[in-house]
Design a protein around this motif. Structure first.
Motif, PDB file in Angstrom:
ATOM      1  N   ASP A  40     -13.334   5.209   1.351  1.00  0.00           N
ATOM      2  CA  ASP A  40     -11.984   4.699   0.460  1.00  0.00           C
ATOM      3  C   ASP A  40     -11.916   3.214  -0.039  1.00  0.00           C
ATOM      4  OD1 ASP A  40     -10.953   7.223   1.188  1.00  0.00           O
ATOM      5  OD2 ASP A  40      -9.688   6.188   2.508  1.00  0.00           O
ATOM      6  N   ARG A  41     -11.629   3.983  -1.320  1.00  0.00           N
ATOM      7  CA  ARG A  41     -12.417   3.045  -2.831  1.00  0.00           C
ATOM      8  C   ARG A  41     -10.891   1.796  -3.105  1.00  0.00           C
ATOM      9  NH1 ARG A  41     -17.031   0.409  -4.004  1.00  0.00           N
ATOM     10  NH2 ARG A  41     -16.623   0.323  -6.231  1.00  0.00           N
ATOM     11  N   ARG A  42      -9.787   2.409  -2.750  1.00  0.00           N
ATOM     12  CA  ARG A  42      -8.904   1.454  -2.978  1.00  0.00           C
ATOM     13  C   ARG A  42      -7.411   1.676  -2.098  1.00  0.00           C
ATOM     14  NH1 ARG A  42      -4.576   1.846  -7.677  1.00  0.00           N
ATOM     15  NH2 ARG A  42      -3.129   0.071  -7.289  1.00  0.00           N
ATOM     16  N   TYR A  43      -6.707   1.431  -1.160  1.00  0.00           N
ATOM     17  CA  TYR A  43      -5.658   1.713  -0.599  1.00  0.00           C
ATOM     18  C   TYR A  43      -4.713   0.132  -1.571  1.00  0.00           C
ATOM     19  CZ  TYR A  43      -8.379   3.081   3.128  1.00  0.00           C
ATOM     20  OH  TYR A  43      -9.379   4.359   3.308  1.00  0.00           O
ATOM     21  N   ALA A  44      -2.970   0.892  -1.608  1.00  0.00           N
ATOM     22  CA  ALA A  44      -2.426   0.239  -1.953  1.00  0.00           C
ATOM     23  C   ALA A  44      -0.891   0.254  -1.704  1.00  0.00           C
ATOM     24  CB  ALA A  44      -2.225  -0.746  -4.007  1.00  0.00           C
ATOM     25  N   ILE A  45       0.511  -0.603  -1.397  1.00  0.00           N
ATOM     26  CA  ILE A  45       1.648  -0.278  -0.656  1.00  0.00           C
ATOM     27  C   ILE A  45       2.478  -0.938  -1.913  1.00  0.00           C
ATOM     28  CG2 ILE A  45       2.899  -0.422   0.799  1.00  0.00           C
ATOM     29  CD1 ILE A  45       1.274   1.389   2.119  1.00  0.00           C
ATOM     30  N   ASP A  46       3.410   0.344  -1.701  1.00  0.00           N
ATOM     31  CA  ASP A  46       5.045  -0.282  -2.447  1.00  0.00           C
ATOM     32  C   ASP A  46       5.606  -0.357  -1.876  1.00  0.00           C
ATOM     33  OD1 ASP A  46       6.936  -0.232  -3.890  1.00  0.00           O
ATOM     34  OD2 ASP A  46       6.208   1.377  -4.857  1.00  0.00           O
ATOM     35  N   ALA A  47       5.906  -1.587  -1.237  1.00  0.00           N
ATOM     36  CA  ALA A  47       7.194  -2.337  -0.153  1.00  0.00           C
ATOM     37  C   ALA A  47       8.582  -1.736  -0.713  1.00  0.00           C
ATOM     38  CB  ALA A  47       6.925  -3.092   0.774  1.00  0.00           C
ATOM     39  N   ARG A  48       9.007  -1.664  -1.875  1.00  0.00           N
ATOM     40  CA  ARG A  48      10.057  -2.051  -1.860  1.00  0.00           C
ATOM     41  C   ARG A  48      10.897  -1.730  -1.797  1.00  0.00           C
ATOM     42  NH1 ARG A  48       8.820  -0.512  -9.103  1.00  0.00           N
ATOM     43  NH2 ARG A  48       8.006   0.785  -7.784  1.00  0.00           N
ATOM     44  N   LYS A  49      11.419   0.010  -1.047  1.00  0.00           N
ATOM     45  CA  LYS A  49      12.164   0.662   0.281  1.00  0.00           C
ATOM     46  C   LYS A  49      12.415  -0.398   0.941  1.00  0.00           C
ATOM     47  CE  LYS A  49      13.057   5.234   2.439  1.00  0.00           C
ATOM     48  NZ  LYS A  49      12.570   5.737   3.140  1.00  0.00           N
ATOM     49  N   LEU A  50      11.417  -0.984   1.275  1.00  0.00           N
ATOM     50  CA  LEU A  50      11.790  -1.800   2.323  1.00  0.00           C
ATOM     51  C   LEU A  50      12.605  -2.965   2.016  1.00  0.00           C
ATOM     52  CD1 LEU A  50      11.594  -1.968   5.763  1.00  0.00           C
ATOM     53  CD2 LEU A  50       9.078  -2.968   5.235  1.00  0.00           C
ATOM     54  N   GLU A  51      12.725  -3.618   1.456  1.00  0.00           N
ATOM     55  CA  GLU A  51      13.282  -4.660   0.694  1.00  0.00           C
ATOM     56  C   GLU A  51      14.371  -4.117   0.051  1.00  0.00           C
ATOM     57  OE1 GLU A  51      12.374  -8.129  -2.480  1.00  0.00           O
ATOM     58  OE2 GLU A  51      11.050  -7.035  -2.177  1.00  0.00           O
ATOM     59  N   ARG A  52      14.578  -2.908  -0.575  1.00  0.00           N
ATOM     60  CA  ARG A  52      15.830  -2.756  -1.388  1.00  0.00           C
ATOM     61  C   ARG A  52      16.822  -2.254  -0.048  1.00  0.00           C
ATOM     62  NH1 ARG A  52      13.735   1.051  -4.120  1.00  0.00           N
ATOM     63  NH2 ARG A  52      13.800   3.116  -2.705  1.00  0.00           N
ATOM     64  N   GLU A  53      16.791  -1.279   0.935  1.00  0.00           N
ATOM     65  CA  GLU A  53      17.701  -0.948   1.988  1.00  0.00           C
ATOM     66  C   GLU A  53      17.646  -2.238   2.813  1.00  0.00           C
ATOM     67  OE1 GLU A  53      16.537   3.114   2.983  1.00  0.00           O
ATOM     68  OE2 GLU A  53      16.762   4.031   0.626  1.00  0.00           O
ATOM     69  N   LEU A  54      16.384  -2.634   3.412  1.00  0.00           N
ATOM     70  CA  LEU A  54      16.554  -3.193   4.629  1.00  0.00           C
ATOM     71  C   LEU A  54      16.588  -4.852   4.607  1.00  0.00           C
ATOM     72  CD1 LEU A  54      14.620  -0.554   7.216  1.00  0.00           C
ATOM     73  CD2 LEU A  54      17.601  -1.380   6.675  1.00  0.00           C
ATOM     74  N   GLY A  55      16.074  -5.099   2.822  1.00  0.00           N
ATOM     75  CA  GLY A  55      16.166  -6.759   3.224  1.00  0.00           C
ATOM     76  C   GLY A  55      14.685  -7.561   3.584  1.00  0.00           C
ATOM     77  N   TRP A  56      13.913  -6.963   3.248  1.00  0.00           N
ATOM     78  CA  TRP A  56      12.607  -7.410   4.444  1.00  0.00           C
ATOM     79  C   TRP A  56      11.425  -7.548   3.150  1.00  0.00           C
ATOM     80  CZ3 TRP A  56       7.539  -6.001   4.030  1.00  0.00           C
ATOM     81  CH2 TRP A  56       6.223  -7.085   5.138  1.00  0.00           C
TER      82      TRP A  56
END
Length: 350
Positions: free
Chosen positions: A293-309
């Motif tokens: 696989d050429r590229r992985y990238a995670i959008d972790a905004r849900k975890l920050e928005r809903e649980l403050g992490w």
């Protein structure tokens, strides 16, 4: 008490150590002890009454039933998995057995136990499955990051079996009401990482004077997450995540493999300089692996928005801590790199 599967592996052991260092709740640590499971990682817990270890295969339903009945955990945190892509290409059967059959067996045991609980205990029980961003497939250079709603498109036997595991977890929530949680993380790195993955392999090879093998052109991109940050995210999801939900966990650190190796070599040049030249001199490019696989990238905004992490470490601070840990813990590295492991690496990266 919580039940942790795969708690002698890299992420699982870090989670157990972290869990017991920040709280008072006991851990039942269940691990088959394959090549990647190492009890010496847990040496500091010897004599700790809050840590109970059971050498059990998660495909063994009778053994799991016995553990649930005896210890009555209020949650399961499921790390146990075959996880190395290269090994999945060479021998996919083990990945189907552990990642698919094992997860199914564990879900069945957890569901049977959960249905016997009093309503109050049943309501607070959780089954948290730790998964990977690799289930989403590969991104192009300009594609948006993986979100929790990105369609699954696994490209290796490893990621396909983890995708199957995720689907089973989802189905057990929607069909049976089992209160499940799923986390999909990006590439982890840090202490106690078995030296077959990129970062620990490069560190151990560099220090041994061996070549630093880089697949293809080295431009494959991964998002890097320091393992202690991952542990804190799992604690947060277990504490306050909504049953049936999925949470992406990322480090916001997209790096090419070549950038990672360059940074590692520069850190080693600083922390343990060679008598002559740079560790970069040991770099070599090898034939790319199939389906890389050429590229992985995670959008972790849900975890920050809903649980403050959000992660505490940057890639630079986490990588420096990692390199220093390997320099300070050579006996651990020598202990885990058995003859069989060295034979496999020699054959695979020849």
């Amino acid at each position: 008490m919580i039940l942790v599967t795969g708690g002698a592996g890299f992420i699982g052991a870090n989670f157990v150590l972290d869990w017991l260092s920040v709280g008072d709740e006991s851990v039942l640590n269940v691990d088959k002890l394959t090549y990647a499971g190492n009890l010496s990682t847990l040496k500091s817990l010897q004599g700790n009454e809050k840590h109970t270890f059971a050498q059990v295969d998660i495909c063994d339903r009778a053994a799991l039933d016995k553990l649930f009945a005896e210890y009555r955990p209020r949650a399961v945190v499921h790390f146990a998995a075959e996880s190395h892509v290269d090994r999945s290409i060479d021998g996919p059967a083990d990945f189907v057995q552990t990642n698919v059959v094992g997860t199914f067996t564990l879900l069945e045991a957890a569901r049977a136990y959960w249905t016997t609980l009093p309503e109050a205990e049943k309501a607070v029980f959780r089954f948290l499955a730790v998964s990977t961003d690799e289930v989403f497939g590969s991104l192009g250079p300009q594609d948006p990051q993986f979100s929790e709603t990105t369609p699954y498109a696994p490209n290796s036997p490893y990621s396909a079996t983890k995708a199957a595991s995720d689907h089973l977890v989802r189905a057990y929530h929607h069909t049976y009401g089992l209160p499940t949680l799923t986390t999909n993380c990006s590439n982890n790195y840090g202490p106690y990482h078995f030296p077959e993955k990129l970062i620990p392999l490069m560190i151990t090879n560099a220090l041994a004077g061996k070549s630093l093998p880089i697949y293809g052109d080295g431009q494959n991109v991964r998002d890097w997450l320091y393992v202690t940050d991952h542990c804190s995210a799992i604690r947060r999801v277990l504490e306050s995540g909504k049953p049936g939900e999925v949470y992406n966990v990322g480090g916001w650190n997209e790096k090419t493999n070549l950038d990672v190796v360059h940074t590692l070599c520069d850190l080693l040049d600083d922390l343990k300089p060679k008598a002559d030249g740079s560790y970069r001199d040991q770099m070599t490019f090898i034939k790319d692996r199939p389906g890389h696989d050429r590229r992985y990238a995670i959008d972790a905004r849900k975890l920050e928005r809903e649980l403050g992490w959000k992660p505490a470490e940057t890639f630079e601070t986490g990588l420096r801590k990692t390199v220093q840990w390997y320099l300070d813990n050579q006996p651990w590295v020598d202990d885990v790199t058995s003859g069989e492991y060295r034979k496999w690496v020699g054959q695979h990266y020849a």
